[in-house]
Design an enzyme around this catalytic site. Structure first.
Site, PDB file in Angstrom:
ATOM      1  N   HIS A 362       0.785  -0.929   0.099  1.00  0.00           N
ATOM      2  CA  HIS A 362      -0.059   0.038  -0.058  1.00  0.00           C
ATOM      3  C   HIS A 362       0.694   1.332  -0.084  1.00  0.00           C
ATOM      4  CE1 HIS A 362      -3.399   2.510   1.416  1.00  0.00           C
ATOM      5  NE2 HIS A 362      -2.460   3.275   1.875  1.00  0.00           N
ATOM      6  N   GLU A 363       1.755   1.555   1.021  1.00  0.00           N
ATOM      7  CA  GLU A 363       2.518   2.702   1.189  1.00  0.00           C
ATOM      8  C   GLU A 363       3.574   2.746   0.002  1.00  0.00           C
ATOM      9  OE1 GLU A 363       1.700   4.625   3.203  1.00  0.00           O
ATOM     10  OE2 GLU A 363       0.465   3.590   4.511  1.00  0.00           O
ATOM     11  N   HIS A 366       1.943   4.112  -2.650  1.00  0.00           N
ATOM     12  CA  HIS A 366       1.890   5.797  -2.988  1.00  0.00           C
ATOM     13  C   HIS A 366       3.013   6.462  -3.748  1.00  0.00           C
ATOM     14  CE1 HIS A 366      -1.857   6.638  -0.739  1.00  0.00           C
ATOM     15  NE2 HIS A 366      -1.553   6.052   0.460  1.00  0.00           N
ATOM     16  N   TYR A 377      -4.430  14.906  -3.300  1.00  0.00           N
ATOM     17  CA  TYR A 377      -4.846  13.873  -2.014  1.00  0.00           C
ATOM     18  C   TYR A 377      -6.176  14.573  -1.371  1.00  0.00           C
ATOM     19  CZ  TYR A 377      -3.894  10.348   1.608  1.00  0.00           C
ATOM     20  OH  TYR A 377      -3.940   9.368   2.327  1.00  0.00           O
ATOM     21  N   GLU A 386      -5.658   6.877  -2.334  1.00  0.00           N
ATOM     22  CA  GLU A 386      -5.730   5.697  -1.426  1.00  0.00           C
ATOM     23  C   GLU A 386      -6.178   4.664  -2.026  1.00  0.00           C
ATOM     24  OE1 GLU A 386      -5.296   5.243   1.825  1.00  0.00           O
ATOM     25  OE2 GLU A 386      -3.944   6.881   1.571  1.00  0.00           O
ATOM     26  N   ASP A 449     -13.501  11.681   4.185  1.00  0.00           N
ATOM     27  CA  ASP A 449     -11.939  11.628   4.315  1.00  0.00           C
ATOM     28  C   ASP A 449     -11.790  10.354   3.161  1.00  0.00           C
ATOM     29  OD1 ASP A 449      -9.773   9.661   5.258  1.00  0.00           O
ATOM     30  OD2 ASP A 449      -9.772  11.363   6.598  1.00  0.00           O
ATOM     31  N   HIS A 451      -9.836   8.269   2.968  1.00  0.00           N
ATOM     32  CA  HIS A 451      -9.637   6.544   3.315  1.00  0.00           C
ATOM     33  C   HIS A 451     -11.084   6.048   3.179  1.00  0.00           C
ATOM     34  CE1 HIS A 451      -6.277   8.317   5.055  1.00  0.00           C
ATOM     35  NE2 HIS A 451      -5.586   7.303   4.961  1.00  0.00           N
TER      36      HIS A 451
END
Length: 549
Positions: A362-363, A366, A377, A386, A449, A451
């Site tokens: 996931h990270e 990014h 974002y 996300e 948000d 997420h």
């Protein structure tokens, strides 16, 4: 709850080509695309061809003598088709939403372009009425408000004058990053966009993004590791993957400000005497390092072997990991400024160490997004940012095929603890199971948000891969609904990963919203499988099933 967040800093410049003002563009304009037709074009050839196209198609791209461009990324397909992604400036000020992608035929001839925004960029003045210090103060207030009024330490700010073309008519604005430390000493950061004429806040978002020996990991069992021998000991460094390595942050944190670090947590390279790392226990600090290095390896291999991308930036260079960051830090993040992946240990009650495989995927995804589409974002583009990391991080987990952490459509299931109250961070088959995420698109999704607005794309990806209805996969029960009552038939996760990656790297821009994502993925499916193919029709059906029409 704490969330995995994104931190995007910096932009890698591959080349520059100013419109009607730079030597590089004028020279390239004299080169015939056919001059490079022999053999598959190189990245450099693609940049030359694109520079020629910028001059020929300046009007349709909205380029004027007041603007310059710089290349952000280059994709050359197997058949020689070229895709060159640009950022632009206006009187040397960065233009938010000014990015675009030029598509070229194999012989270098111009085919088409995707623009983040189509508004003409022409300002009456680039002199702000609101001062930089005033914008800085507004950003500090926004950072404190976002952290519920907590007392923050070592707060630093840096306003930058930009042209905002993302939010309606282009306007002069201050983009200000405010960073500091919370009461536990963990980093917090917020980017605030302020109208430079009126002082009104235009937008704001978090700017921390919520990665041959063997090792006994915390979550993935005993895993193979490529290491480097140094004298009589071994280093947790992988020379086969761009010299990626993992270090110990010693529970310290960074204080960085737009790439300038007043202090940075260490990344003391892990070493070992016998090349057998970790004990699968938190009592051994190298156990978490095993997970981090393994996650980096699998993410590298996924992008390399599935998509032909060598490293996060596509340049073959490795990143590095820091584990044991901060105090009870419930987060993990990718940071472009250090080109590194950082993992907290969690607080023990809601999260364990955040070094699970899908978190790494996931990270680090990014990082891929920041080097390609750079999805803003906030709003719907933030949800897509996300979701990109959830989707591609999930593909990394499936790719690894690890029996101790088998592939699933749950996000962060390994790191949550009983105090979190749910078996995972997010659920792709029915995102609303987390209590906050959206299953379907609506006009208010962009207000959530990021997420939670990501749920629409996560749901789309699950439906496209596995189809609708109840089923059990790898021992996990799923039951995915549709907004229109349709029955969706999946095409398999491998095809979903390829479609999403191509859409991200070739067609999406910083301002892409859900309608734009539908178009981008349909274009990707057409490129990969043909217009009217089963895959193309399935993409359309899956988007309709989540109310993106």
């Amino acid at each position: 709850m704490s969330r995995i967040r994104q931190h995007v800093r910096g932009t890698r410049r591959l080349a520059t080509a100013g419109i009607a003002v730079t030597t590089a563009t004028l020279l390239a304009a004299t080169l015939s695309p056919a001059a490079h037709a022999a053999g598959r074009p190189t990245r450099a050839t693609a940049v030359e061809n694109a520079a020629s196209a910028l001059v020929a198609h300046a009007a349709s791209l909205g380029l004027t003598a007041a603007q310059d461009t710089s290349v952000r990324d280059v994709i050359v397909d197997k058949d020689g088709t070229q895709h060159v992604r640009y950022d632009r400036t206006y009187h040397r000020l960065p233009v938010l939403g000014g990015d675009f992608v030029v598509h070229l035929a194999p012989d270098g001839a111009y085919h088409s372009a995707n623009r983040a925004t189509r508004s003409p960029i022409s300002l009456s003045s680039i002199i702000p009425r609101v001062s930089g210090p005033k914008a800085a103060g507004l950003a500090v207030s926004a950072l404190r408000a976002a952290n519920l009024g907590e007392t923050l330490k070592q707060v630093k700010v840096k306003p930058e004058l930009v042209v905002d073309a993302l939010h309606g008519a282009p306007k002069l604005a201050w983009r200000t990053n405010a960073v500091g430390l919370d009461p536990l000493g963990n980093p917090v950061a917020r980017t605030v966009l302020t109208d430079a004429r009126t002082g009104a806040q235009i937008d704001a978002w978090d700017s921390i993004e919520t990665a041959a020996g063997d090792g006994q990991s915390l979550y993935s069992g005993t895993v193979p590791l490529e290491t480097a021998q140094s004298g009589s000991s071994y280093q947790l460094k992988d020379p086969t993957r761009g010299n990626t390595y993992t270090g110990d942050a010693a529970n310290k944190t960074d204080l960085c400000f737009f790439g300038i670090c007043f202090s940075r947590a260490p990344a003391t390279l892990f070493t070992d005497a016998d090349n057998h790392w970790g004990t699968a226990s938190n009592s051994d600090r190298s156990s978490a390092a095993v997970d981090a290095q393994y996650g980096t390896n699998e993410t590298w291999d996924y992008y390399k072997n599935v998509h032909g991308r060598s490293g996060i930036a596509g340049d073959g260079k490795g990143s590095y990991n820091r584990v044991h960051y901060g105090s009870n830090y419930n987060n993990a993040f990718w940071d472009d400024s250090c080109f590194c992946m950082t993992y907290g240990d969690g607080d023990g009650s809601t999260f364990g160490p955040l070094v699970a495989l899908d978190v790494a995927g996931h990270e680090m995804s990014h990082g891929v997004t920041s080097k390609t589409a750079a999805l803003t974002y906030s709003g719907e583009s933030g949800g897509l940012n996300e979701a990109t990391s959830d989707i591609l991080g999930t593909m990394v987990e499936w790719y690894a095929n690890n029996p101790s952490d088998p592939g699933d459509y749950l996000i962060g299931e390994k790191i949550v603890r009983s105090g979190f109250g749910k078996p995972a961070l997010r659920f792709m088959d029915k995102p609303s199971k987390d209590g906050s995420s959206a299953d379907y698109w609506s006009s208010s999704v962009g207000n959530l948000d990021v997420h939670y607005s990501s749920g629409v794309a996560n749901h789309f990806a699950y439906l496209l891969a596995e189809g609708s209805g109840a089923k059990t996969i790898n021992g996990v029960a799923y039951d995915s609904p549709t907004s229109n009552g349709s029955t969706v038939t999946g095409i398999g996760r491998d095809k979903v990963g390829k479609i999403w990656y191509r859409a991200l790297t070739v067609y999406m821009t910083s301002s892409t919203n859900y309608a734009g994502a539908r178009t981008a993925t349909l274009n990707a499916a057409k490129d990969l499988y043909g217009a009217g193919s089963t895959e193309y029709n399935a993409v359309a059906a899956a988007w309709s099933a989540v109310n993106v029409n």
